[in-house]
Design a protein around this motif. Structure first.
Motif, PDB file in Angstrom:
ATOM      1  N   LEU A 194       0.803  -0.981   0.016  1.00 53.87           N
ATOM      2  CA  LEU A 194       0.016  -0.076  -0.232  1.00 53.87           C
ATOM      3  C   LEU A 194       0.786   1.358   0.136  1.00 53.87           C
ATOM      4  O   LEU A 194       0.609   2.393  -0.820  1.00 53.87           O
ATOM      5  CB  LEU A 194      -0.886   0.053   1.290  1.00 53.87           C
ATOM      6  N   ASN A 195       1.814   1.246   0.899  1.00 52.16           N
ATOM      7  CA  ASN A 195       2.780   2.418   0.879  1.00 52.16           C
ATOM      8  C   ASN A 195       3.411   2.807  -0.623  1.00 52.16           C
ATOM      9  O   ASN A 195       3.343   3.796  -1.037  1.00 52.16           O
ATOM     10  CB  ASN A 195       3.907   2.311   1.879  1.00 52.16           C
ATOM     11  N   LEU A 198      -2.126  14.137  -3.160  1.00 56.20           N
ATOM     12  CA  LEU A 198      -2.395  12.869  -3.625  1.00 56.20           C
ATOM     13  C   LEU A 198      -1.905  12.085  -2.550  1.00 56.20           C
ATOM     14  O   LEU A 198      -2.360  10.621  -2.299  1.00 56.20           O
ATOM     15  CB  LEU A 198      -2.194  12.302  -4.951  1.00 56.20           C
ATOM     16  N   ASP A 199      -0.935  12.271  -2.149  1.00 54.13           N
ATOM     17  CA  ASP A 199      -0.313  11.361  -0.825  1.00 54.13           C
ATOM     18  C   ASP A 199      -1.330  11.168   0.304  1.00 54.13           C
ATOM     19  O   ASP A 199      -1.403  10.194   0.863  1.00 54.13           O
ATOM     20  CB  ASP A 199       1.151  11.925  -0.253  1.00 54.13           C
ATOM     21  N   ILE A 200      -1.955  12.392   0.492  1.00 55.38           N
ATOM     22  CA  ILE A 200      -3.064  12.418   1.826  1.00 55.38           C
ATOM     23  C   ILE A 200      -4.067  11.457   1.248  1.00 55.38           C
ATOM     24  O   ILE A 200      -4.494  10.640   2.041  1.00 55.38           O
ATOM     25  CB  ILE A 200      -3.309  13.908   1.936  1.00 55.38           C
ATOM     26  N   VAL A 201      -4.904  11.899   0.149  1.00 58.29           N
ATOM     27  CA  VAL A 201      -5.842  11.013  -0.236  1.00 58.29           C
ATOM     28  C   VAL A 201      -5.538   9.669  -0.643  1.00 58.29           C
ATOM     29  O   VAL A 201      -6.263   8.921   0.188  1.00 58.29           O
ATOM     30  CB  VAL A 201      -6.454  11.744  -1.736  1.00 58.29           C
ATOM     31  N   PHE A 202      -4.677   9.292  -1.348  1.00 63.31           N
ATOM     32  CA  PHE A 202      -4.179   7.791  -1.554  1.00 63.31           C
ATOM     33  C   PHE A 202      -4.067   7.273  -0.066  1.00 63.31           C
ATOM     34  O   PHE A 202      -4.543   6.074   0.100  1.00 63.31           O
ATOM     35  CB  PHE A 202      -3.047   7.702  -2.650  1.00 63.31           C
ATOM     36  N   GLY A 203      -3.275   8.068   0.632  1.00 64.06           N
ATOM     37  CA  GLY A 203      -2.641   7.261   1.838  1.00 64.06           C
ATOM     38  C   GLY A 203      -4.006   7.159   2.887  1.00 64.06           C
ATOM     39  O   GLY A 203      -4.086   6.124   3.512  1.00 64.06           O
TER      40      GLY A 203
END
Length: 306
Positions: free
Chosen positions: A164-165, A203-208
């Motif tokens: 996932l990361n 996107l780091d925040i949303v996908f994370g």
């Protein structure tokens, strides 16, 4: 919930900055272009899996240090002698190596298991559990934790988190590159522009957050599976009684974040907040056990009946 999200945002910002620095160094020293998806994938895998594997390999040490757990080597009393004997019998029945057995000082009724593999694990119980539970209930809790080890839940969780990361880091940067190229008219000779960094950060925040929901969904599933394993090892009535005892006395877990997801009781939620919680509600776990089909204990022909 807000504290959890704030921590997640801060962590992703740190990862973004660090990955950007490393990518810049690789680009300047080795001529690796930031637009090269292969290079992004390699670096994302290093960061994505690196943290998860380090956490897995150091999980026992971290758990002992953060909880102040005392590992039983020579039993000092009847309780410690019983704990060792119970875990040894369950480990043999589950087909795993003998875990280290520890006690940590906490008023709550809780226990956890961790470790890098099935033959190098730790099972720890709280002093609150030893005071509040009967031997039958405590036996079921131990069986639940031994089942976590036998199922390989710690390794599987680390691998899922690593995948996932990696997905988050790659997807955010690939999409960021596309948007930056469109907004800049197909810039190629120069480095990434402002749109790239803004898009990647968002996107780091949303996908994370989406990745965290997936990881927590697996965490809730493995609790049902460990309950079923505990029922096979200790007996379904004992496992149900243990969960009912937890339901009567449940409070927010005081376990450190590093091992909280591996406790027999942990953060639960309802509605949207449930998507970010590691444990399903106890009433659902009890209902699942009450409606379960009998299965044999691993490595034996014995069947646990209702």
């Amino acid at each position: 919930m807000f504290k959890r999200i704030a921590l997640f945002l801060a962590t992703n910002l740190a990862v973004l900055i660090l990955l950007g620095i490393v990518m810049s160094v690789l680009q300047n020293v080795f001529g690796i272009r930031l637009g090269n998806n292969g290079a992004i994938l390699v670096m994302a895998a290093v960061f994505g899996f690196g943290g998860s594997l380090i956490s897995l390999l150091s999980s026992k040490w971290i758990a002992k240090r953060t909880t102040g757990a005392y590992v039983i080597t020579q039993p000092r009393n009847a309780d410690e002698q019983w704990l060792l004997a119970a875990v040894r019998a369950q480990a043999q029945a589950a087909g795993i190596g003998m875990p280290e057995v520890a006690i940590y000082d906490a008023p709550e009724i809780n226990a956890f298991a961790t470790g890098a593999n099935r033959n190098n694990s730790l099972v720890a119980v709280s002093t609150g559990l030893l005071r509040a539970m009967t031997r039958d209930e405590a036996e079921a809790v131990l069986a639940h934790e031994v089942s976590h080890v036998a199922n390989g839940d710690m390794v599987t969780m680390a691998l899922i988190q690593g995948v996932l990361n990696t997905f988050v880091l790659v997807a955010a940067r690939v999409v960021g590159g596309w948007i930056d190229a469109m907004m800049s008219g197909g810039r190629e000779s120069r480095g990434p522009g402002l749109f790239y960094f803004v898009t990647v950060f968002v996107l780091d925040i949303v996908f994370g957050l989406l990745a965290s929901m997936i990881a927590m969904a697996f965490s809730r599933y493995r609790e049902f599976r460990a309950d079923a394993g505990g029922a096979r090892l200790a007996g379904r009535p004992k496992m149900i009684a243990a969960l009912k005892r937890l339901a009567q006395t449940y409070g927010e877990s005081t376990l450190p974040k590093q091992v909280q997801a591996f406790g027999i009781s942990g953060a639960v939620g309802h509605g949207l907040s449930r998507l970010m919680r590691s444990h399903p509600p106890l009433e659902e776990r009890i209902a699942a056990l009450q409606s379960a089909v009998d299965e044999p204990v691993r490595g034996s022909g014995r069947v646990v009946t209702r």
